[in-house]
Design an enzyme around this catalytic site. Structure first.
Site: not given
Ligand SMILES: Nc1nc2c(ncn2[C@@H]2O[C@H](COP(=O)(O)OP(=O)(O)OP(=O)(O)O)[C@@H](O)[C@H]2O)c(=O)[nH]1
Ligand SMILES: [Zn+2]
Length: 362
Positions: A294, A296
């Protein structure tokens, strides 16, 4: 006010340079290198750079691990570039797309001794430009003269390093009423960072009481899930469910953070998706590309909430890291509100990986 660009402005310029394949000059304590992002490198520039000195390839320790190369510099490895190697070789080391099809890139020889701080800064810059984290680094004898002669962006490490760590302050630009399906009382606020990076948005529903914990969601941009309705993740349903819940309660704030792909950008996320089609899970795919799970920066979300006058939240999330990061950045999480929506046959594995490897809560 001086006309010369500040270090923040030059950093932003440097990101543009790297994306175009233009070298930047990094200096530290009398040493200097030219650094260029491998992803954007072309044969002519490679030839020019090789005329100036002995090129080294900087990759992250994550990428080095996949390539079975030693990382003597902790979080990064400096790889010797064979004389016969061209742009294709460099890109094959940087990009895992063909790792399985063409596994024989090595053996790669890692360099040891000598500092790696300038290489580290080059990789951080490449990441922040949403490029693959791989840089060709060429130590040069006269960096200041080269920068001046070729109009290259000059970045002294002592000025750059604190800026790269600090995170750019965000400023509110404008806000306007946007009636939405979830609530007619919607307002979109746009925040802009000083460093020319991505803008982020706050969607305020109703008029939340600043003295009470606000129902809040930190949503990271997911073009595929939010816009296309991709079934690979749960982002779209989470976005809509969060807004709907705020609409029902009559108040809330959803931060739409432009941190696509957990901060690696859409191009890299699509690279990760290709790797997932080769059988790697979401975390393994990030690592093979050279990223952490991650990437971010959650200080951004906390900063926007504070600027809007919120100090405590009822946070819609399943991600314990978000809760920790809010608390660490001055936002009290009075309650964790689970957000389980959008599970389907295709994203089951993705959600299971998040639970197993990132500790996502039930
Ligand atoms: N690098 C990567 N990013 C992904 C993938 N699938 C989804 N994302 C990204 O993951 C992020 C999803 O973030 P969130 O919805 O905040 O999810 P989270 O961190 O699991 O937290 P919550 O949903 O709050 O439980 C977005 O920026 C998506 O673009 C993946 O397979 N690889
Ligand atoms: Zn998504």
């Amino acid at each position: 006010m001086p006309l010369a660009p500040t270090i923040v402005e030059r950093l932003n310029r440097a990101r543009g340079d790297l994306r175009m394949g233009v070298p930047v000059v990094l200096t530290d304590a009398g040493r200097g290198v030219l650094a260029v992002a491998v992803e954007a490198l072309d044969p002519a520039r490679l030839a020019d750079l090789r005329g100036l000195g002995v090129a080294e390839l900087a990759i992250t320790a994550r990428r080095a691990e996949t390539l079975k190369a030693r990382a003597y510099d902790g979080d990064l490895a400096r790889i010797e570039v064979p004389e016969a190697a061209g742009v294709d070789w460099l890109k094959a080391v940087a990009d895992p797309a063909d790792d399985l099809r063409l596994p024989m890139k090595g053996p790669l020889r890692s360099l040891r001794g000598g500092g790696a701080a300038l290489h580290r800064a080059a990789l951080t810059l490449a990441k922040s430009a949403h490029l693959l984290p791989a840089a060709l680094v060429v130590p040069v004898a006269d960096p200041l003269r080269l920068a001046a002669e070729h109009a290259l962006t000059l970045l002294p490490l002592a000025e750059v390093a604190p800026e790269l760590l600090r995170g750019s302050p965000l400023h509110p630009v404008v806000s306007a009423r946007v009636p939405m399906v979830a609530s007619q009382a919607g307002r979109v606020h746009v925040f802009r960072p000083e460093d020319g990076g991505e803008e982020h948005y706050a969607i305020e529903i109703g008029r939340p009481d600043r003295a009470q914990p606000v129902l809040a969601r930190l949503h990271s941009a997911c073009f595929t899930g939010d816009v296309l309705g991709s079934l690979k993740c749960d982002c779209g349903p989470q976005l809509r469910a969060a807004l709907a819940r705020m609409g029902e309660e009559g108040a809330g704030v959803l931060l739409y953070l432009n941190q696509e792909g957990r901060g690696i950008g859409l191009a890299n996320k699509m690279r990760a998706y290709s790797l997932q089609d080769q059988g790697f899970d979401t975390v393994e795919a990030n690592h093979r590309l050279g990223f952490e799970d991650d990437e971010r920066d959650f200080r951004i979300g906390a900063g926007i909430l504070r600027q809007m006058g919120f100090s405590a939240v009822r946070l819609l999330t399943n991600n314990p890291a978000k809760i920790r990061m809010m608390e660490a950045n001055g936002i009290r999480v009075a309650e964790r509100v689970p957000l389980h929506v959008g599970r389907n046959a295709i994203n089951e594995g993705y959600l299971a990986t998040k639970a197993a490897k990132s500790g996502h809560l039930a």
